[in-house]
Scaffold this active site. Structure first.
Site, PDB file in Angstrom:
ATOM      1  CG  HIS A 106      37.113  42.478  37.547  1.00 37.50           C
ATOM      2  ND1 HIS A 106      36.972  42.651  38.898  1.00 37.50           N
ATOM      3  CD2 HIS A 106      38.153  43.235  37.160  1.00 37.50           C
ATOM      4  CE1 HIS A 106      37.889  43.508  39.315  1.00 37.50           C
ATOM      5  NE2 HIS A 106      38.625  43.884  38.283  1.00 37.50           N
ATOM      6  CG  ASP A 159      44.177  44.811  31.945  1.00 38.73           C
ATOM      7  OD1 ASP A 159      44.048  44.062  32.913  1.00 38.73           O
ATOM      8  OD2 ASP A 159      44.918  45.809  31.959  1.00 38.73           O
TER       9      ASP A 159
HETATM   10  C1  SDX Z   1      42.952  43.485  36.303  1.00 39.63           C
HETATM   11  O1  SDX Z   1      41.425  42.908  40.968  1.00 39.63           O
HETATM   12  C2  SDX Z   1      41.414  43.939  40.247  1.00 39.63           C
HETATM   13  O2  SDX Z   1      40.745  44.905  40.558  1.00 39.63           O
HETATM   14  C3  SDX Z   1      42.311  43.907  39.012  1.00 39.63           C
HETATM   15  C4  SDX Z   1      42.164  45.084  38.078  1.00 39.63           C
HETATM   16  C5  SDX Z   1      42.693  46.369  38.713  1.00 39.63           C
HETATM   17  O3  SDX Z   1      42.247  47.450  38.321  1.00 39.63           O
HETATM   18  O4  SDX Z   1      43.652  46.273  39.514  1.00 39.63           O
HETATM   19  O5  SDX Z   1      40.811  45.268  37.741  1.00 39.63           O
HETATM   20  C6  SDX Z   1      43.005  44.882  36.809  1.00 39.63           C
HETATM   21  O6  SDX Z   1      43.779  42.698  36.654  1.00 39.63           O
HETATM   22  C7  SDX Z   1      41.832  43.076  35.395  1.00 39.63           C
HETATM   23  C8  SDX Z   1      41.859  41.550  35.050  1.00 39.63           C
HETATM   24  C9  SDX Z   1      42.843  41.292  33.922  1.00 39.63           C
HETATM   25  N1  SDX Z   1      42.984  39.842  33.704  1.00 39.63           N
HETATM   26  C10 SDX Z   1      42.441  39.240  32.643  1.00 39.63           C
HETATM   27  O7  SDX Z   1      41.807  39.803  31.757  1.00 39.63           O
HETATM   28  C11 SDX Z   1      42.724  37.736  32.583  1.00 39.63           C
HETATM   29  C12 SDX Z   1      41.439  36.973  32.209  1.00 39.63           C
HETATM   30  N2  SDX Z   1      40.518  37.043  33.301  1.00 39.63           N
HETATM   31  C13 SDX Z   1      40.378  35.863  34.161  1.00 39.63           C
HETATM   32  O8  SDX Z   1      41.615  35.230  34.370  1.00 39.63           O
HETATM   33  C14 SDX Z   1      39.557  36.169  35.413  1.00 39.63           C
HETATM   34  O9  SDX Z   1      38.510  36.943  35.025  1.00 39.63           O
HETATM   35  C15 SDX Z   1      40.225  36.799  36.610  1.00 39.63           C
HETATM   36  C16 SDX Z   1      41.425  36.050  37.067  1.00 39.63           C
HETATM   37  C17 SDX Z   1      40.618  38.233  36.318  1.00 39.63           C
HETATM   38  C18 SDX Z   1      39.200  36.786  37.735  1.00 39.63           C
HETATM   39  O10 SDX Z   1      38.789  35.430  37.877  1.00 39.63           O
HETATM   40  P1  SDX Z   1      37.770  35.023  39.045  1.00 39.63           P
HETATM   41  O11 SDX Z   1      38.075  35.778  40.266  1.00 39.63           O
HETATM   42  O12 SDX Z   1      37.767  33.535  39.111  1.00 39.63           O
HETATM   43  O13 SDX Z   1      36.313  35.534  38.575  1.00 39.63           O
HETATM   44  P2  SDX Z   1      35.645  35.439  37.140  1.00 39.63           P
HETATM   45  O14 SDX Z   1      34.174  35.592  37.361  1.00 39.63           O
HETATM   46  O15 SDX Z   1      36.296  36.380  36.180  1.00 39.63           O
HETATM   47  O16 SDX Z   1      35.938  33.941  36.625  1.00 39.63           O
HETATM   48  C19 SDX Z   1      35.096  32.852  37.057  1.00 39.63           C
HETATM   49  C20 SDX Z   1      35.225  31.764  36.011  1.00 39.63           C
HETATM   50  C21 SDX Z   1      36.684  31.405  35.784  1.00 39.63           C
HETATM   51  O17 SDX Z   1      36.999  30.421  36.748  1.00 39.63           O
HETATM   52  P3  SDX Z   1      38.610  30.107  36.965  1.00 39.63           P
HETATM   53  O18 SDX Z   1      39.079  29.436  35.704  1.00 39.63           O
HETATM   54  O19 SDX Z   1      39.314  31.446  37.171  1.00 39.63           O
HETATM   55  O20 SDX Z   1      38.642  29.212  38.174  1.00 39.63           O
HETATM   56  O21 SDX Z   1      34.752  32.261  34.756  1.00 39.63           O
HETATM   57  C22 SDX Z   1      35.610  31.775  33.712  1.00 39.63           C
HETATM   58  C23 SDX Z   1      36.620  30.851  34.353  1.00 39.63           C
HETATM   59  O22 SDX Z   1      36.111  29.542  34.366  1.00 39.63           O
HETATM   60  N3  SDX Z   1      36.343  32.922  33.132  1.00 39.63           N
HETATM   61  C24 SDX Z   1      36.999  32.898  31.963  1.00 39.63           C
HETATM   62  C25 SDX Z   1      37.517  34.202  31.812  1.00 39.63           C
HETATM   63  N4  SDX Z   1      37.186  34.957  32.873  1.00 39.63           N
HETATM   64  C26 SDX Z   1      36.471  34.147  33.681  1.00 39.63           C
HETATM   65  N5  SDX Z   1      37.205  31.937  31.061  1.00 39.63           N
HETATM   66  C27 SDX Z   1      37.918  32.270  29.975  1.00 39.63           C
HETATM   67  N6  SDX Z   1      38.455  33.516  29.748  1.00 39.63           N
HETATM   68  C28 SDX Z   1      38.261  34.480  30.639  1.00 39.63           C
HETATM   69  N7  SDX Z   1      38.806  35.691  30.443  1.00 39.63           N
END
Ligand code: SDX
Length: 364
Positions: A249, A300
């Site tokens: 998140h 989710d």
């Molecule tokens: C919602 O914003 C909100 O409030 C949204 C929401 C709402 O109520 O409206 O809460 C609803 O959208 C919840 C999120 C649903 N999406 C997912 O479950 C998709 C998987 N999650 C990731 O894509 C990610 O967690 C994000 C996009 C949601 C957030 O990514 P961030 O802002 O980069 O922060 P993070 O700490 O979660 O991630 C940092 C890193 C990632 O770097 P990037 O690849 O994004 O550059 O941690 C790793 C990754 O390297 N990581 C994951 C991961 N989540 C984080 N690696 C693999 N799988 C995952 N699910």
């Protein structure tokens, strides 16, 4: 100059509607843990007025919303035409939202009527897609009871209504998430409510946002069907550079407060509906993701199993999320309109410069 990716950590405006400060979710100052015991109508009133209704206000607000859940005949005809389209339900909802207001409605509909119409329209889309007869609103039921009644075709019991009401409240708002901020940008241009909601529905559809819940269920179905160890599944996905949906998140790094409550609801509902195995897989997956990567489930993750336990097909999970979030979207659209200020940030140009276009002789 370095810019924060995805506006991470950038405060772009103030709001009185909700807050995730300190990784605690509050709606107008009330902790979400306490509000999940309230009625959906109380919480909608709170989001729209930044205060809870008194008894009379709640009675009138509930009666008004239920009375407005009746859709006009021309809207039903439209839904009968649109809902059967071989499109993803969120694409159907996007079309429906953009057409939900006839010309006159678009200019004059206010949030109570819009929320009420969205609830009934979504229930109707589900029934039409399942070739089931449409269910008329029952004035003796509240908003959540009617929503479940219009989806399932039978009046829900108190326990199911309570559970689903909590799920709707937990998903009703979440400050400036992607779909809400989208709605605010469109609202800042003074576009009508339906245009703002159509934009928000489009943003919610994405798998990094509301679209994650459908993929969460696909994931646990695959693990169950292929009898894969959740750990092996995770390692395989990560090797393919795929995200594990339902985890991580932008704001919550030590757990999404909603997910803890949703896990309790899933843990109660799954055994009662023959879905214990899916729950076991989800809990094992969550344990591994936390131990291996320090990643927690988000909103989710467990809603996917809850929706499945309610007999909903995974293709409509995001549409149900949109139903709940419409309350928050409308609160933010109203707040943005009161601001009366266009959202239009600057950008730093880093493309080619000093280019000149010379017409070629051949083209003289
Ligand atoms: C919602 O914003 C909100 O409030 C949204 C929401 C709402 O109520 O409206 O809460 C609803 O959208 C919840 C999120 C649903 N999406 C997912 O479950 C998709 C998987 N999650 C990731 O894509 C990610 O967690 C994000 C996009 C949601 C957030 O990514 P961030 O802002 O980069 O922060 P993070 O700490 O979660 O991630 C940092 C890193 C990632 O770097 P990037 O690849 O994004 O550059 O941690 C790793 C990754 O390297 N990581 C994951 C991961 N989540 C984080 N690696 C693999 N799988 C995952 N699910």
């Amino acid at each position: 100059m370095d810019y924060p990716r995805g506006l991470a950590g950038v405060v772009v405006d103030q709001t009185k509607i909700s807050s995730t400060a300190g990784a605690h979710l509050t709606y107008a100052g009330y902790p979400i843990e306490e509000l999940s015991e309230a009625s959906f109508e109380e919480v909608v009133f709170l989001l729209w007025n930044t205060r809870l209704p008194n008894e009379q206000e709640l009675y009138d607000f509930r009666a008004d919303l239920v009375s407005k859940m009746v859709l006009p005949a021309e809207t039903i005809r439209l839904l009968l035409y649109i809902a059967k389209e071989p499109q993803h339900p969120m694409s159907i909802l996007r079309t429906t939202t953009s057409l939900l207001g006839t010309t006159n409605d678009v200019e004059h509909d206010e949030p109570p009527k819009i929320l009420a119409k969205m609830l009934t329209a979504i229930a109707a889309i589900l029934r039409i897609r399942d070739n089931e007869p449409l269910i008329a609103v029952d004035p003796n039921l509240n908003v959540v009871e009617n929503f479940l009644y219009m989806i399932k075709g039978k009046r829900p019991d108190r326990k199911l209504t309570k559970m689903f009401s909590s799920v709707m409240i937990l998903q009703a708002d979440h400050e400036f998430n992607a779909s809400t901020f989208t709605a605010r940008v469109v609202a800042s241009t003074f576009a009508d409510y339906y245009s703002c909601l159509t934009a928000a529905v489009s943003a919610l559809k994405g798998p990094l946002h509301g679209g994650a819940n459908e993929r969460v269920f696909e994931m646990i179905e695959e693990i169950e069907k292929e009898q894969i160890d959740p750990k092996d599944f995770v390692e395989l996905q990560l090797k393919k550079k795929r995200k594990i949906m339902g985890f991580g998140h932008r704001i919550y790094k030590n757990g999404d407060p909603r997910a803890f409550i949703l896990e309790e609801i899933a843990a109660e509902l799954a055994p009662e509906t023959g879905n214990k195995q899916y729950l076991k897989i989800q809990q094992a997956l969550a344990k591994y993701m936390l131990e291996r990567f320090g990643l927690h489930p988000n909103v989710d993750y467990y809603t996917a199993l809850i929706y499945h336990c309610l007999g909903l097909d995974k293709s409509v999970f995001t549409m149900i999320f949109a139903t709940c979030r419409t309350a928050g979207w409308l609160a933010h659209i109203m707040e943005q309109r009161r601001e009366n200020c266009l959202i239009r940030p600057n950008s730093e140009y880093v493309g080619p410069t000093n280019q000149h276009y010379l017409r070629k002789e051949s083209e003289e």
